[in-house]
Design a protein around this motif. Structure first.
Motif: not given
Length: 89
Positions: A70-80
């Protein structure tokens, strides 16, 4: 749909069933480097200035912890950095 997009969809839809090798392959495809520190792996994308630490599963347990995914997904989405269906894999 590219292999990268399929892996991304799996991370989003069933984070409890993601293996470390799948996350590592996707992270590398998205420009992350992977460094190991004991049982932890640090995934870093210097261009996007993001970093995620995940605990590698121990022998006999293939799946990553869903909170790490979940943390990986959030970071990837946050940074486009999320892959799209149109990308080749």
């Amino acid at each position: 749909m590219s292999r990268r997009a399929k892996l991304w969809k799996k991370l989003q839809e069933s984070p409890q069933n993601v293996r470390f090798d799948e996350l590592e392959a996707l992270a590398k495809a998205l420009g992350f480097t992977v460094k190991f520190h004991g049982s932890h792996a640090v995934l870093r994308n210097r261009a996007a200035k993001c970093r995620v630490t995940v605990v590698r599963p121990h022998a006999g347990d293939d799946a990553l912890d869903r909170s790490d995914v979940g943390r990986f997904v959030e970071e990837v989405e946050m940074h486009g950095l999320a892959p799209t269906d149109e990308e080749d894999g």
